[in-house]
Design an enzyme around this catalytic site. Structure first.
Site, PDB file in Angstrom:
ATOM      1  N   GLU A   1      -7.169   8.456   6.711  1.00  0.00           N
ATOM      2  CA  GLU A   1      -7.393   9.092   8.009  1.00  0.00           C
ATOM      3  C   GLU A   1      -8.007  10.490   7.924  1.00  0.00           C
ATOM      4  O   GLU A   1      -7.370  11.501   8.240  1.00  0.00           O
ATOM      5  CB  GLU A   1      -6.099   9.121   8.819  1.00  0.00           C
TER       6      GLU A   1
ATOM      7  N   HIS B   1      -3.000  10.968   0.889  1.00  0.00           N
ATOM      8  CA  HIS B   1      -2.415  10.763   2.210  1.00  0.00           C
ATOM      9  C   HIS B   1      -1.804  12.092   2.670  1.00  0.00           C
ATOM     10  O   HIS B   1      -0.606  12.197   2.899  1.00  0.00           O
ATOM     11  CB  HIS B   1      -1.367   9.639   2.175  1.00  0.00           C
TER      12      HIS B   1
ATOM     13  N   ARG C   1       0.846  -1.188   0.000  1.00  0.00           N
ATOM     14  CA  ARG C   1       0.000   0.000   0.000  1.00  0.00           C
ATOM     15  C   ARG C   1       0.887   1.246   0.000  1.00  0.00           C
ATOM     16  O   ARG C   1       1.685   1.449   0.912  1.00  0.00           O
ATOM     17  CB  ARG C   1      -0.904   0.006   1.232  1.00  0.00           C
TER      18      ARG C   1
ATOM     19  N   GLU D   1      -3.439  -0.163   8.404  1.00  0.00           N
ATOM     20  CA  GLU D   1      -2.233   0.211   9.149  1.00  0.00           C
ATOM     21  C   GLU D   1      -2.311  -0.374  10.548  1.00  0.00           C
ATOM     22  O   GLU D   1      -3.361  -0.344  11.177  1.00  0.00           O
ATOM     23  CB  GLU D   1      -2.069   1.732   9.282  1.00  0.00           C
TER      24      GLU D   1
ATOM     25  N   TYR E   1      -3.877   1.680  16.131  1.00  0.00           N
ATOM     26  CA  TYR E   1      -2.614   1.600  16.859  1.00  0.00           C
ATOM     27  C   TYR E   1      -2.820   1.436  18.358  1.00  0.00           C
ATOM     28  O   TYR E   1      -2.100   0.678  18.999  1.00  0.00           O
ATOM     29  CB  TYR E   1      -1.777   2.863  16.612  1.00  0.00           C
TER      30      TYR E   1
END
Length: 492
Positions: free
Chosen positions: A178, A133, A88, A389, A319
């Site tokens: 995001e 991004h 990616r 991610e 995360y």
């Protein structure tokens, strides 16, 4: 490979099913360098780091970064060594469209990504491409950026150029990475463009990003999917949230609504539109503040229908887990989703037993991952979830990064538990990151890489860490307890 697969079946409780994909990821501004190579245009991150170097922890920038603009062949070799199914990466909008608009397409920029895609396919690695991004062309920011309603059309025009260039070779697309960082942190003076407009500019941004995503999705659905049968969605950064005390339970649900559901409910729910609890809360608070209307801009019925169902999978970055409590009177609330949520009067923390990392916002709590995945299933049904991610930050000084190996193993275990015991449909997993890179506000102080990068060397030498060896074994066998070899005597 056959022998490994047999071993995997024998230990099925620690093994991912056939068809499950493993990959790794990067982002254009974080690795490419070549910030002004050829006719590339300026991005908001170029402007941000050059005009406000003090905003970056070590006053560094991404002007060279990992120099992947020149060393993309080396990156492909790293990917081969990792045995991954996919890579990616993101496309820099101003590298392909220097002005931000499709009136001029850079031949060099288009060739760069075309060569990368062809190189990946030639080595049996699937390209998973992110359109945005965070590196918006600066000329578009000068016109208002994500607060300008026309930007959804500008993004769809950009998406068309990219689909035309690479649609015959790319089958998985991510429109946005995001949105919560783009809108809530970018409009809280922490990330580019570094504006302070939380609760107003951030909500305009949210609406326009969702519309831009939907227009890019519908464009692909109508004109490209019949030919190429690809899949499109977006991916958002989803922390898990737990109440600090039982009294904070209701408040925690509002935090989930503003952080997770604000970007999921309009797309993945049966009704579309804003999450009802959040919509009511902001309308009431806006009235109490003397506003003539809610600061959360409404959708028209046409917009609701455009956005609702604009997905082929659900992308998810995860995360860490944060605890939630109401801020005390007069208590300062920090940056959105790093330390708190000003809109809700919330302070975010962590339990003392959760290990810390190099990133101030990041503590380790693997069960939070399973809880998040189960929550998404409960809220939005049996949509296929693509983990885009997941990874650990450290100082980057040691190739023997056993804590990162432990993190991957423990978080992958929670993914397996969510799949096997909670019935969550997870289709793929992406390790962040392929290599150390420019880590936004931290500069090069925190590292997420499976590979160490020597940023003092002109050649930006890449060296495999223990975690790279571990992840290569997992990607090859689908077994989170896969055996691997690592030279403990290796030194930087």
């Amino acid at each position: 490979l056959v022998y490994s697969a047999v071993l995997c079946v024998a230990a099925a409780e620690r093994c991912f099913p056939d068809g499950f994909k493993f990959g790794t990821a990067t982002a254009s501004y974080q690795i490419e360098g070549g910030w002004n190579a050829s006719d590339k245009g300026e991005s908001i991150w170029d402007r941000f780091v050059h005009s406000r170097p003090e905003a970056i922890g070590d006053r560094s920038n991404g002007d060279v970064a990992c120099d992947s603009y020149h060393k993309w062949r080396d990156d492909i070799q790293l990917l081969e060594d990792l045995n991954v199914d996919f890579y990616r990466f993101s496309i820099s909008w101003p590298r392909v469209l220097p002005t931000g608009f499709p009136n001029r397409v850079s031949e060099d920029g288009a060739r760069y990504y075309g060569d990368l895609i062809d190189g990946l396919l030639g080595n049996g690695i699937e390209p998973v491409v992110t359109l945005y991004h965070w590196d918006l062309p600066q000329p578009l920011q000068d016109l208002g950026g994500w607060t300008n309603p026309l930007i959804s059309e500008w993004f769809a025009d950009y998406a068309r150029v990219i689909y035309d260039l690479y649609g015959d070779r790319v089958n998985t697309w991510v429109t946005f990475n995001e949105p919560t960082a783009i809108c809530d942190i970018g409009y809280n003076d922490a990330l580019a463009p570094g504006l302070e407009s939380e609760g107003r500019g951030s909500y305009l941004c949210t609406k326009h990003v969702l519309l831009a995503h939907a227009k890019a999705y519908r464009l692909y659905e109508k004109e490209f999917k019949p030919k190429y049968q690809g899949q499109v969605s977006l991916t958002n950064h989803m922390m898990w949230f737990e109440p600090e005390t039982e009294a904070d339970t209701e408040l925690t649900e509002l935090v989930k609504a503003i952080s997770i559901d604000r970007y999921c409910y309009p797309i993945f729910s049966a009704t579309g539109g804003w999450p009802p609890a959040l919509e009511r809360y902001i309308a009431q608070k806006s009235a109490e503040e003397g506003e003539p209307r809610s600061r959360l801009p409404p959708f028209t019925q046409e917009e609701i229908q455009l956005i609702r169902g604009s997905y082929d999978y659900l992308g998810l970055n995860h995360y860490t887990t944060r605890t939630v409590r109401r801020a005390a009177a007069g208590e300062e609330i920090g940056t959105y989703l790093f330390e708190g949520v000003k809109e809700l009067g919330v302070t975010l923390g962590a339990r003392p037993e959760w290990p810390t990392t190099m990133s101030t916002w990041f503590t380790v709590y693997p069960p939070g991952f399973r809880a998040l995945l189960s929550y998404v299933k409960q809220q939005y049904g049996d949509v296929g979830i693509f983990i885009m991610e997941n990874g650990l930050s450290d100082s980057g000084t040691d190739l023997d990064d056993q804590p990162r190996v432990d993190y991957y193993r423990d978080y992958l275990e929670q993914v397996l538990l969510a799949m096997e015991e909670d019935g969550v449909q997870v289709v793929g997993y992406t390790a962040w990151s392929l290599m150390d890179n420019f880590e936004w506000m931290d500069g090069y102080q925190s590292r997420f890489g499976l590979h160490h990068v020597d940023f003092t060397s002109p050649s930006r030498t890449r060296t495999a860490r223990r975690s790279a060896k571990y992840y290569a074994a997992v990607a090859r066998t689908k077994d989170i307890d896969a055996k691997y070899e690592f030279d403990k005597m290796a030194e930087l």
